[in-house]
Design a protein around this motif. Structure first.
Motif, short mmCIF file in Angstrom:
data_model
loop_
_atom_site.label_atom_id
_atom_site.label_comp_id
_atom_site.label_asym_id
_atom_site.label_seq_id
_atom_site.Cartn_x
_atom_site.Cartn_y
_atom_site.Cartn_z
N UNK A 63 0.87 -1.17 0.00
CA UNK A 63 0.00 0.00 0.00
C UNK A 63 0.91 1.22 0.00
N UNK A 64 0.69 2.13 -0.95
CA UNK A 64 1.63 3.24 -1.15
C UNK A 64 1.32 4.41 -0.22
N UNK A 65 2.31 5.27 0.01
CA UNK A 65 2.18 6.30 1.05
C UNK A 65 1.05 7.29 0.84
N UNK A 66 0.70 7.63 -0.41
CA UNK A 66 -0.39 8.58 -0.61
C UNK A 66 -1.70 8.04 -0.04
N UNK A 67 -1.93 6.74 -0.20
CA UNK A 67 -3.13 6.10 0.35
C UNK A 67 -3.04 6.05 1.87
N UNK A 68 -1.89 5.63 2.38
CA UNK A 68 -1.71 5.47 3.82
C UNK A 68 -1.91 6.80 4.55
N UNK A 69 -1.29 7.87 4.04
CA UNK A 69 -1.38 9.15 4.73
C UNK A 69 -2.76 9.80 4.57
N UNK A 70 -3.47 9.49 3.47
CA UNK A 70 -4.84 9.97 3.33
C UNK A 70 -5.73 9.32 4.39
N UNK A 71 -5.57 8.01 4.59
CA UNK A 71 -6.33 7.30 5.61
C UNK A 71 -5.92 7.77 7.00
N UNK A 72 -4.63 7.99 7.18
CA UNK A 72 -4.13 8.45 8.48
C UNK A 72 -4.72 9.80 8.85
N UNK A 73 -4.75 10.72 7.92
CA UNK A 73 -5.23 12.08 8.20
C UNK A 73 -6.71 12.08 8.53
#
Length: 351
Positions: free
Chosen positions: A154-164
């Motif tokens: 899972x790439x960082x753009x997806x991870x950080x969107x979910x994180x935020x």
């Protein structure tokens, strides 16, 4: 204050009373009608709709689609939920901690992200950064990848969107920093390592960054080989607080880089104010810079600013020999991009 950094949102799975709260009477009635359509027994008292469930997590899983279809995004934010059980009794003070219904549905929808966070299922890939003075590898940027149970990434753009959207930026950002340090140690990287961090998650650097510093010391890193890279600086309104964070890192001996320069910064004066060791020029400026006079002008201004203030300049997203040649003709300390190598799990030790 510590709970601000360490709490992780979860939905309990024990018998509980769910209290749905809204200050808008029409919305309270609408939620009552929703439960009636599901043929569920509930109690209505002023602005609170309550029902008993055996498993709150299961309730939200089973009714996820129906809730998303019946209520719009603003309503899901307005309706607050408090889960009452033996550990958490309902009172005037506790009801203030009720969370938006949206948060409960996000938790269900973003199960993969929460599993990655809970199980610490992440790894770091490394992209080399090239020293233009001798065409050698100066360092690597550590880039997070989430790992699913089947091995997919899972790439960082997806991870950080979910994180935020789940208010998990601190927890996830800390996990990424620590994983980058540990993976760097395992890979025996003998070069600079650029590690991202989000400054808006830090309210007290001595506390919030303590575990990162601990791991760096425990793994016996030379502090000068660790470059902490500030991301999302455009969202930082309190520049003085950001300077406090960066000064804390500097006191530990680490270097500082600013990311997305030329794109995310409102003023060149901010670069002077923060005095980083390295500025990373945004890839939107680098892309096709050989064909765009305006981009070359912006880059020249950044290059002059860096030289006059003893700051090194790094170009991100270099993808063609023409871009690289243009950058070198203007002046360039370091470069990074697909032209040299893509991020990889294994360290590329020679270009």
């Amino acid at each position: 204050m510590k709970c601000k950094c360490t709490q992780t949102f979860k939905i309990c799975q024990q018998k509980s009373n769910l209290h749905f709260i809204s200050l808008v009477p029409e919305l309270t009635r609408k939620f009552s009608q929703f439960l009636q359509k599901l043929s569920l027994d509930f109690k209505l008292e002023e602005n609170i709709v309550s029902l008993e469930v055996n498993n709150p997590k299961q309730f939200f899983e089973e009714n996820f689609d129906a809730l998303k279809a019946y209520f719009n995004s603003l309503e899901l934010k307005e309706i607050k939920v408090y889960v009452e059980n033996e550990q958490h009794k309902l009172s005037f003070s506790t009801i203030l901690s009720a969370k938006p219904l949206e948060k409960f549905l996000n938790f269900i929808e973003d199960k993969t992200f929460f599993d990655i966070l809970e199980n610490k299922s992440i790894t770091s890939h490394f992209q080399p950064i090239i020293d233009m003075s001798n065409n050698s590898i100066f360092g690597y940027e550590a880039l997070v990848r989430g790992v699913m149970p089947n091995g997919d990434l899972v790439y960082p753009d997806v991870l950080f969107e979910k994180s935020a959207r789940n208010d998990m930026d601190f927890n996830f950002d800390r996990l990424c920093r620590e994983n980058a340090l540990k993976t760097t140690a395992v890979k025996k990287v003998d070069a600079k390592v650029f590690i991202n961090f989000i400054p808006t998650t830090i309210y007290d650097p001595k506390f919030c960054l303590a575990s990162t510093v601990k791991w760096a010391n425990q793994l016996e890193f030379d502090p000068k080989n660790i470059v902490f890279e500030v991301v999302e600086t455009q969202k930082v309104k309190d520049t003085e607080h950001l300077k406090t964070i960066l000064n804390y890192y500097r006191e530990q001996g680490f270097l500082i880089a600013l990311d997305d320069v030329g794109e995310g910064y409102s003023s060149l004066n901010m670069i002077i104010d923060l005095k980083p060791d390295i500025i990373k020029v945004d890839r939107n400026i680098i892309n096709n810079i050989d064909k765009d006079e305006m981009k070359r002008s912006v880059y020249k201004a950044l290059r002059n600013l860096a030289m006059e203030n003893d700051i090194k300049i790094l170009a991100e997203g270099v993808e063609t020999p023409y871009e690289l040649a243009t950058l070198k003709s203007i002046g360039l300390d370091y470069a990074q991009g697909y032209y040299f190598a893509k991020p990889a799990a294994e360290i590329i030790r020679q270009i």
